[in-house]
Design a protein around this motif. Structure first.
Motif, PDB file in Angstrom:
ATOM      1  N   SER A 193      60.363  34.448   8.492  1.00  0.00           N
ATOM      2  CA  SER A 193      59.401  33.710   7.682  1.00  0.00           C
ATOM      3  C   SER A 193      59.971  33.486   6.288  1.00  0.00           C
ATOM      4  O   SER A 193      60.804  34.262   5.812  1.00  0.00           O
ATOM      5  CB  SER A 193      58.089  34.499   7.603  1.00  0.00           C
ATOM      6  N   ASP A 194      59.503  32.432   5.640  1.00  0.00           N
ATOM      7  CA  ASP A 194      59.903  32.153   4.266  1.00  0.00           C
ATOM      8  C   ASP A 194      58.753  31.434   3.568  1.00  0.00           C
ATOM      9  O   ASP A 194      58.035  30.647   4.204  1.00  0.00           O
ATOM     10  CB  ASP A 194      61.166  31.282   4.222  1.00  0.00           C
ATOM     11  N   THR A 195      58.590  31.716   2.282  1.00  0.00           N
ATOM     12  CA  THR A 195      57.511  31.128   1.496  1.00  0.00           C
ATOM     13  C   THR A 195      58.065  30.513   0.226  1.00  0.00           C
ATOM     14  O   THR A 195      58.923  31.114  -0.428  1.00  0.00           O
ATOM     15  CB  THR A 195      56.466  32.210   1.120  1.00  0.00           C
ATOM     16  N   VAL A 196      57.588  29.308  -0.102  1.00  0.00           N
ATOM     17  CA  VAL A 196      57.921  28.689  -1.387  1.00  0.00           C
ATOM     18  C   VAL A 196      56.648  28.173  -2.042  1.00  0.00           C
ATOM     19  O   VAL A 196      55.663  27.874  -1.372  1.00  0.00           O
ATOM     20  CB  VAL A 196      58.950  27.531  -1.280  1.00  0.00           C
ATOM     21  N   VAL A 197      56.717  28.082  -3.353  1.00  0.00           N
ATOM     22  CA  VAL A 197      55.659  27.474  -4.155  1.00  0.00           C
ATOM     23  C   VAL A 197      56.183  26.129  -4.619  1.00  0.00           C
ATOM     24  O   VAL A 197      57.327  26.032  -5.085  1.00  0.00           O
ATOM     25  CB  VAL A 197      55.307  28.375  -5.356  1.00  0.00           C
ATOM     26  N   ALA A 198      55.371  25.089  -4.487  1.00  0.00           N
ATOM     27  CA  ALA A 198      55.789  23.748  -4.912  1.00  0.00           C
ATOM     28  C   ALA A 198      54.740  23.169  -5.857  1.00  0.00           C
ATOM     29  O   ALA A 198      53.542  23.236  -5.594  1.00  0.00           O
ATOM     30  CB  ALA A 198      55.972  22.835  -3.710  1.00  0.00           C
ATOM     31  N   PHE A 199      55.225  22.618  -6.952  1.00  0.00           N
ATOM     32  CA  PHE A 199      54.355  21.955  -7.923  1.00  0.00           C
ATOM     33  C   PHE A 199      54.969  20.608  -8.247  1.00  0.00           C
ATOM     34  O   PHE A 199      56.128  20.538  -8.668  1.00  0.00           O
ATOM     35  CB  PHE A 199      54.217  22.800  -9.191  1.00  0.00           C
ATOM     36  N   GLU A 200      54.215  19.560  -8.015  1.00  0.00           N
ATOM     37  CA  GLU A 200      54.697  18.191  -8.230  1.00  0.00           C
ATOM     38  C   GLU A 200      56.040  17.964  -7.529  1.00  0.00           C
ATOM     39  O   GLU A 200      56.997  17.473  -8.125  1.00  0.00           O
ATOM     40  CB  GLU A 200      54.774  17.885  -9.723  1.00  0.00           C
ATOM     41  N   ASP A 201      56.104  18.377  -6.272  1.00  0.00           N
ATOM     42  CA  ASP A 201      57.283  18.222  -5.403  1.00  0.00           C
ATOM     43  C   ASP A 201      58.504  19.012  -5.848  1.00  0.00           C
ATOM     44  O   ASP A 201      59.603  18.808  -5.333  1.00  0.00           O
ATOM     45  CB  ASP A 201      57.653  16.738  -5.230  1.00  0.00           C
ATOM     46  N   LYS A 202      58.336  19.928  -6.793  1.00  0.00           N
ATOM     47  CA  LYS A 202      59.442  20.791  -7.224  1.00  0.00           C
ATOM     48  C   LYS A 202      59.199  22.188  -6.673  1.00  0.00           C
ATOM     49  O   LYS A 202      58.119  22.755  -6.839  1.00  0.00           O
ATOM     50  CB  LYS A 202      59.529  20.835  -8.750  1.00  0.00           C
ATOM     51  N   ILE A 203      60.209  22.739  -6.013  1.00  0.00           N
ATOM     52  CA  ILE A 203      60.103  24.083  -5.466  1.00  0.00           C
ATOM     53  C   ILE A 203      60.384  25.086  -6.574  1.00  0.00           C
ATOM     54  O   ILE A 203      61.402  24.994  -7.268  1.00  0.00           O
ATOM     55  CB  ILE A 203      61.066  24.279  -4.281  1.00  0.00           C
ATOM     56  N   LEU A 204      59.463  26.044  -6.725  1.00  0.00           N
ATOM     57  CA  LEU A 204      59.612  27.105  -7.721  1.00  0.00           C
ATOM     58  C   LEU A 204      60.041  28.383  -7.007  1.00  0.00           C
ATOM     59  O   LEU A 204      59.320  28.891  -6.161  1.00  0.00           O
ATOM     60  CB  LEU A 204      58.296  27.342  -8.461  1.00  0.00           C
ATOM     61  N   GLY A 205      61.185  28.887  -7.369  1.00  0.00           N
ATOM     62  CA  GLY A 205      61.679  30.114  -6.763  1.00  0.00           C
ATOM     63  C   GLY A 205      61.165  31.341  -7.477  1.00  0.00           C
ATOM     64  O   GLY A 205      60.153  31.307  -8.191  1.00  0.00           O
ATOM     65  N   LYS A 206      61.881  32.430  -7.309  1.00  0.00           N
ATOM     66  CA  LYS A 206      61.545  33.670  -8.003  1.00  0.00           C
ATOM     67  C   LYS A 206      62.151  33.608  -9.400  1.00  0.00           C
ATOM     68  O   LYS A 206      63.304  33.206  -9.562  1.00  0.00           O
ATOM     69  CB  LYS A 206      62.109  34.872  -7.238  1.00  0.00           C
ATOM     70  N   PRO A 207      61.391  34.022 -10.415  1.00  0.00           N
ATOM     71  CA  PRO A 207      61.932  33.968 -11.776  1.00  0.00           C
ATOM     72  C   PRO A 207      63.031  35.005 -11.970  1.00  0.00           C
ATOM     73  O   PRO A 207      62.968  36.100 -11.412  1.00  0.00           O
ATOM     74  CB  PRO A 207      60.718  34.279 -12.649  1.00  0.00           C
ATOM     75  N   GLU A 208      64.020  34.634 -12.771  1.00  0.00           N
ATOM     76  CA  GLU A 208      65.112  35.564 -13.050  1.00  0.00           C
ATOM     77  C   GLU A 208      64.844  36.431 -14.261  1.00  0.00           C
ATOM     78  O   GLU A 208      65.495  37.460 -14.444  1.00  0.00           O
ATOM     79  CB  GLU A 208      66.421  34.788 -13.223  1.00  0.00           C
ATOM     80  N   ASN A 209      63.891  36.015 -15.104  1.00  0.00           N
ATOM     81  CA  ASN A 209      63.603  36.781 -16.313  1.00  0.00           C
ATOM     82  C   ASN A 209      62.202  36.437 -16.819  1.00  0.00           C
ATOM     83  O   ASN A 209      61.518  35.592 -16.236  1.00  0.00           O
ATOM     84  CB  ASN A 209      64.662  36.493 -17.394  1.00  0.00           C
ATOM     85  N   GLU A 210      61.800  37.085 -17.910  1.00  0.00           N
ATOM     86  CA  GLU A 210      60.464  36.861 -18.465  1.00  0.00           C
ATOM     87  C   GLU A 210      60.242  35.416 -18.889  1.00  0.00           C
ATOM     88  O   GLU A 210      59.153  34.876 -18.719  1.00  0.00           O
ATOM     89  CB  GLU A 210      60.217  37.779 -19.662  1.00  0.00           C
ATOM     90  N   GLU A 211      61.273  34.802 -19.460  1.00  0.00           N
ATOM     91  CA  GLU A 211      61.134  33.421 -19.932  1.00  0.00           C
ATOM     92  C   GLU A 211      60.840  32.469 -18.774  1.00  0.00           C
ATOM     93  O   GLU A 211      59.994  31.587 -18.884  1.00  0.00           O
ATOM     94  CB  GLU A 211      62.392  32.966 -20.690  1.00  0.00           C
ATOM     95  N   GLU A 212      61.544  32.644 -17.664  1.00  0.00           N
ATOM     96  CA  GLU A 212      61.296  31.805 -16.491  1.00  0.00           C
ATOM     97  C   GLU A 212      59.908  32.057 -15.919  1.00  0.00           C
ATOM     98  O   GLU A 212      59.217  31.118 -15.526  1.00  0.00           O
ATOM     99  CB  GLU A 212      62.348  32.050 -15.405  1.00  0.00           C
ATOM    100  N   ASP A 254      59.435  39.357  -8.306  1.00  0.00           N
ATOM    101  CA  ASP A 254      59.984  39.251  -6.944  1.00  0.00           C
ATOM    102  C   ASP A 254      59.170  38.285  -6.105  1.00  0.00           C
ATOM    103  O   ASP A 254      59.129  38.383  -4.892  1.00  0.00           O
ATOM    104  CB  ASP A 254      60.066  40.629  -6.276  1.00  0.00           C
ATOM    105  N   LYS A 255      58.520  37.335  -6.794  1.00  0.00           N
ATOM    106  CA  LYS A 255      57.627  36.429  -6.074  1.00  0.00           C
ATOM    107  C   LYS A 255      57.891  34.974  -6.428  1.00  0.00           C
ATOM    108  O   LYS A 255      58.039  34.628  -7.602  1.00  0.00           O
ATOM    109  CB  LYS A 255      56.176  36.785  -6.391  1.00  0.00           C
ATOM    110  N   ALA A 256      57.916  34.143  -5.396  1.00  0.00           N
ATOM    111  CA  ALA A 256      58.053  32.704  -5.603  1.00  0.00           C
ATOM    112  C   ALA A 256      56.913  32.209  -6.481  1.00  0.00           C
ATOM    113  O   ALA A 256      55.762  32.598  -6.288  1.00  0.00           O
ATOM    114  CB  ALA A 256      58.036  31.974  -4.265  1.00  0.00           C
ATOM    115  N   GLY A 257      57.235  31.376  -7.459  1.00  0.00           N
ATOM    116  CA  GLY A 257      56.217  30.838  -8.349  1.00  0.00           C
ATOM    117  C   GLY A 257      55.731  31.819  -9.388  1.00  0.00           C
ATOM    118  O   GLY A 257      54.817  31.527 -10.142  1.00  0.00           O
ATOM    119  N   SER A 258      56.297  33.003  -9.421  1.00  0.00           N
ATOM    120  CA  SER A 258      55.998  34.045 -10.420  1.00  0.00           C
ATOM    121  C   SER A 258      54.644  34.717 -10.252  1.00  0.00           C
ATOM    122  O   SER A 258      54.120  35.275 -11.210  1.00  0.00           O
ATOM    123  CB  SER A 258      56.109  33.486 -11.848  1.00  0.00           C
ATOM    124  N   TYR A 259      54.048  34.670  -9.062  1.00  0.00           N
ATOM    125  CA  TYR A 259      52.794  35.395  -8.901  1.00  0.00           C
ATOM    126  C   TYR A 259      52.593  35.819  -7.459  1.00  0.00           C
ATOM    127  O   TYR A 259      53.167  35.254  -6.544  1.00  0.00           O
ATOM    128  CB  TYR A 259      51.596  34.547  -9.358  1.00  0.00           C
TER     129      TYR A 259
END
Length: 190
Positions: A68-87, A144-149
């Protein structure tokens, strides 16, 4: 009885299958995730789920393997897992007050063949203040979460409404997965 393998190290997917009373083992895939250019989020999650399941199934062909795999998409852009606080902050600000889509793809490999499907759930966030975002980042959940949540934890306070399968947002569309597994003889231990 066929052995059943979850090709994922996700604690959330493990918990969902345990809640549904399945007996299974876990073997994480070591495959390098490669996504073809120009695919929709639905195609991406199915392709990644299939890569993971096939990798594990290639070493256990007598088993049924679930990837299984999960992604978050906003306005056709896939948001991955953030690498840091700023992301994480930037993603949460982007999603604040808007509706985005969560796609979860599933692949099941067995001697009967490979089948894939996906579920799309629309998630609307409340408008988030800077303090809301800072507090959530301090919780440590976004990293550790796609889309940061994560909807199932402290991040539930971000979510105003969902349309679709809650469990798909957590990481596995459980009802559909159970129905597909039943077709090939994998049932809960009741």
């Amino acid at each position: 009885m066929k052995s059943f393998i979850l090709a994922s190290g996700s604690p959330r997917r493990k918990e969902l299958l345990e809640q549904a009373h399945y007996s299974f083992s876990i073997q994480t895939s070591a495959v390098e995730e490669i996504v073809k250019e120009g695919l929709s989020p639905a195609e991406v999650v199915q392709q990644l789920a299939k890569q993971k399941a096939e990798d594990v199934w290639s070493k256990a062909k007598d088993a049924v393997v679930l990837g299984s795999d999960t992604v978050v998409a906003f306005e056709d852009k896939i948001l991955g897992k953030p690498e840091n606080e700023e992301e994480a902050k930037a993603m949460l600000q982007m999603l604040s007050g808007h509706t985005h889509s969560v796609y979860t793809g599933v692949a099941i490999c067995s001697q009967e063949g490979v089948m894939t499907f996906y579920e799309k759930t629309d998630v609307e966030f409340y408008s988030l203040s800077e303090e809301d975002i800072r507090m959530y980042i301090r919780s440590g959940e976004p990293f550790d979460k796609a889309g940061s949540y994560g909807i199932q934890g402290f991040g539930a306070f971000l979510v105003k409404r969902i349309v679709g399968d809650y469990f798909a947002v957590v990481g596995l569309p459980l009802a559909r997965t159970m129905r597909e597994l039943k077709k090939i003889g994998i049932t809960p231990n009741m």
